[in-house]
Enzyme design. Structure first.
Site, short mmCIF file in Angstrom:
data_model
loop_
_atom_site.label_atom_id
_atom_site.label_comp_id
_atom_site.label_asym_id
_atom_site.label_seq_id
_atom_site.Cartn_x
_atom_site.Cartn_y
_atom_site.Cartn_z
N VAL A 1 0.86 -0.85 -0.09
CA VAL A 1 -1.02 -0.20 -0.22
C VAL A 1 0.57 1.41 0.06
O VAL A 1 1.26 1.70 0.46
CB VAL A 1 -0.83 -0.17 1.13
CG1 VAL A 1 -1.87 0.80 1.08
CG2 VAL A 1 -1.44 -1.18 1.52
N SER A 2 0.83 2.42 -0.78
CA SER A 2 1.44 3.37 -0.86
C SER A 2 3.08 3.56 -0.80
O SER A 2 3.02 2.56 -2.31
CB SER A 2 0.75 4.08 0.58
OG SER A 2 1.18 5.62 -0.23
N TRP A 3 3.39 3.59 -0.26
CA TRP A 3 4.79 3.33 0.30
C TRP A 3 5.75 2.29 0.04
O TRP A 3 6.65 1.48 -0.21
CB TRP A 3 5.25 4.44 1.84
CG TRP A 3 6.86 4.04 1.48
CD1 TRP A 3 8.01 4.89 2.06
CD2 TRP A 3 7.73 3.25 2.55
NE1 TRP A 3 8.82 4.39 2.26
CE2 TRP A 3 9.08 3.30 2.81
CE3 TRP A 3 7.11 1.47 3.17
CZ2 TRP A 3 9.64 2.30 3.32
CZ3 TRP A 3 8.24 1.14 3.67
CH2 TRP A 3 9.04 1.04 4.16
N THR B 1 -0.54 3.42 -4.90
CA THR B 1 1.09 3.36 -5.03
C THR B 1 0.96 3.90 -6.46
O THR B 1 0.48 3.60 -7.22
CB THR B 1 1.66 2.00 -4.25
OG1 THR B 1 3.15 2.35 -4.40
CG2 THR B 1 1.60 0.92 -5.53
#
Length: 259
Positions: free
Chosen positions: A96-98, A122
């Site tokens: 997720v994301s980072w 992401t």
């Protein structure tokens, strides 16, 4: 939750056993500043057949801050060794994301071990279509994780989707982090981009992106879906925190893909 020492680093790890021993475990990689408790609702909503592994990267939650930051290639190596220590020869990964950046790096460095990847909210790292300067400024420090009042005040602008009308949902992000650990996570991605190697990834890939995500504009997901050879894009009607605000729907999508 247990502590596991890998490569001289102590990591906090949590494993939810699955009911199907023939399926590879699903490794969850959280967003920046979020500890392993953040996605507990997702874990509860996932198919019980799937074994789920969560961990705190160095400097987050129950994993002590390291002397220096871990760039993504070294962090992916550390996580690979963690999975080996847990007894897993193969795995699926959801980032997720980072954590999506870490998931892409894991897929690159583990072409035989990593079976499938799910990339949620992401992008491709330092080379991407960026958020607005106002959003980036608010992402530059750990304050939104440490001050719930501040997090609630900026929730709609930063996370979009249902957080625009229901900013109290941001409480799901409350966890354990530190200013130095957050800064080290930011440093992990400095200069890193997955753009050159996305066409080399051979894992089946599910890309999930919010239609209203101020942090990661939707065009980034469309670019990734074009570059990864075996990728499918699922756009959901929410924002950056879709896994927390549309948990049941997106958990079902993930489970179907992994099956």
């Amino acid at each position: 939750m247990d502590d596991l020492t890998v490569g001289g680093r102590r990591l906090r790890v949590a494993v939810r056993p699955g009911t199907d021993p023939d399926r590879p475990p699903l490794l969850l990689c959280n967003g920046i500043g979020a500890d392993l408790t953040t996605l507990r609702r997702l874990v509860d909503a996932l198919d019980p057949a799937i074994e789920v592994v969560r961990f705190d990267p160095p400097g987050v939650g129950g994993s002590p801050v390291p002397p220096l930051p871990y760039p993504f290639p070294l962090l992916a190596r550390l996580v690979g060794r963690m999975l080996t220590a847990l007894g897993y020869d193969r795995f699926d990964v959801l980032g997720v994301s980072w954590g999506g950046g870490l998931a892409q790096q894991l897929a690159l460095q583990n072409p035989r071990r990593c079976r499938r990847q799910v990339l949620v909210a992401t992008a491709t790292g330092s080379v991407m279509v960026p958020a607005s300067p106002a959003v980036l400024l608010k992402m530059a420090t750990a304050r939104r994780h440490l001050d719930i009042g501040y997090a609630r005040a900026i929730a709609g602008e930063v996370y979009g989707g249902r957080l625009r009308e229901h900013p109290d949902l941001v409480r799901e992000l409350a966890g354990e982090t530190s200013w130095r650990g957050y800064a080290y996570q930011l440093a992990a991605g400095l200069g890193w981009t997955s753009l050159p190697f996305l066409p080399l990834l051979r894992q089946r890939t599910l890309i999930m992106a919010g239609a209203d995500d101020p942090i990661i504009p939707l065009v980034n997901a469309r670019i990734m879906a074009r570059l990864i050879p075996d990728a499918r894009l699922h756009v959901y009607p929410d924002g950056h925190l879709g896994l927390l605000t549309m948990t049941d729907e997106l958990a079902a999508e993930v489970a179907a893909f992994l099956a």
